[in-house]
Design an enzyme around this catalytic site. Structure first.
Site: not given
Length: 362
Positions: A255, A300
């Site tokens: 990611s 996140k």
């Protein structure tokens, strides 16, 4: 003893009993929470995250932070109290254990898989960044892995360059599977390869590898269907015109690709991509610069804001989930590719935030 006192004592004892039971009752859930962020333009453990040599670089400012998620280990079993607390907490998410560790995957297996994905994401980030800047990158198809006890074991090896299968040139890793599956199980497939050691020696000498040879591999039936397979995974291998190293340990998964690629672009171009602003983000990236979705987006964004981010570059496919609960003071910017991420950073740098493509729940 008064009835009211007896009732209160009984209620207290029952509550204590329930709490004790909750501590000992294990539930099949795991927890995700915000992890640390790392500035791709800065340092980690005393050394630059991005190290470029053999090419002129430029000073940078601001932040381009990649984000992470903490998860409980594969062997850890939450108790009922922890699960309830996690469900109620704003900065964590409780998910079924199999979501993080499917098919009984161990923590060691998960760590290894994440390390491999992280390594591949770095290669794609470098490739996407350089191609975005018009810098040529040579790509070839290689054997990435050879499965144990497969027909290819001992005949093909990781790092072998695949030039052709059955005489048909190979241009993309997908070509290998397509050409092999033209066969029926037990038929022979002919791989034209340059052995890994020869390819590595040529690359070290700065030359094109030569000296291909044919290797015959007998196919077998796949475990889950009637396809013919040989037991390898093909992948891309890139040759860069200068050195780009990414120094970051104890991080896994794919990611961080987008943020690595933007950090590389920033270091290789005059001026600052962020204009000194604190930008964080996430997203996979492929060799062509297309941004893909990731897991744990809600954690996140929380982690990014806690670190001080003002803007968060969000993969388009994660936008709806991220927009459902946006941390105060954080602007979610929708991105589909490295090119539009750069355009959004240009708007941020110039103060034209009204023109940013923002994430919505719709």
């Amino acid at each position: 003893m008064p009835r009211r006192t007896v009732t209160m004592l009984a209620s207290t004892l029952i509550l204590i009993a329930l709490l004790c039971a909750g501590v000992f009752i294990k539930v099949p859930y795991s927890e995700m929470s915000p992890g640390p962020t790392f500035d791709t333009l800065g340092e980690a453990k005393g050394e630059p995250v991005l190290q470029i040599s053999g090419r002129k670089t430029y000073p940078t400012s601001g932040h381009l932070n990649m984000t992470t998620v903490r998860v409980t280990g594969a062997d850890y079993r939450m108790n009922l109290v922890e699960a309830v607390y996690g469900w109620l907490a704003h900065d964590s998410v409780v998910v079924p254990h199999d979501t993080l560790y499917p098919d009984g995957k161990t923590e060691e297996q998960s760590t290894q898989e994440n390390a491999e994905e992280f390594s591949q994401s770095q290669e794609s980030a470098k490739t996407a960044a350089l191609r975005e800047l018009g810098i040529p990158v040579k790509t070839r198809v290689v054997v990435s892995t050879v499965l144990k006890n497969s027909p290819a074991e001992g005949r093909l090896h990781a790092g072998d360059v695949i030039k052709a299968v059955d005489g048909t040139p190979v241009k993309d890793p997908k070509d290998v599977a397509r050409l092999v599956t033209r066969h029926k199980p037990t038929e022979k497939a002919v791989f034209t390869i340059i052995p890994a050691q020869d390819a590595a020696a040529a690359e070290k000498a700065g030359k094109e590898p030569v000296g291909s040879k044919d290797v015959v591999v007998t196919t077998k039936k796949a475990d889950d269907d009637d396809r013919a397979v040989v037991g390898i995974q093909a992948g891309p291998d890139h040759t860069f015109p200068f050195s780009v190293d990414i120094k970051l340990v104890d991080v896994g998964g794919p990611s961080a690709g987008l943020m690595f690629s933007l950090g590389i672009v920033d270091k290789l171009t005059p001026g600052s991509l962020t204009g000194g602003k604190f930008v964080a983000g996430t997203g996979t990236i492929d060799d062509a610069g297309k941004v893909g979705p990731i897991g744990g987006i809600e954690m996140k964004t929380v982690g990014a804001r806690q670190a001080g981010a003002q803007y968060f570059l969000t993969p388009e496919d994660n936008c709806a989930a991220a927009a459902a609960d946006i941390p105060d003071g954080l602007t979610l910017v929708k991105v589909e590719a490295i090119d539009d991420a750069r355009k959004s950073l240009e708007k941020i740098r110039g103060g034209d935030t009204a023109g940013l493509p923002r994430c919505t729940t719709g």
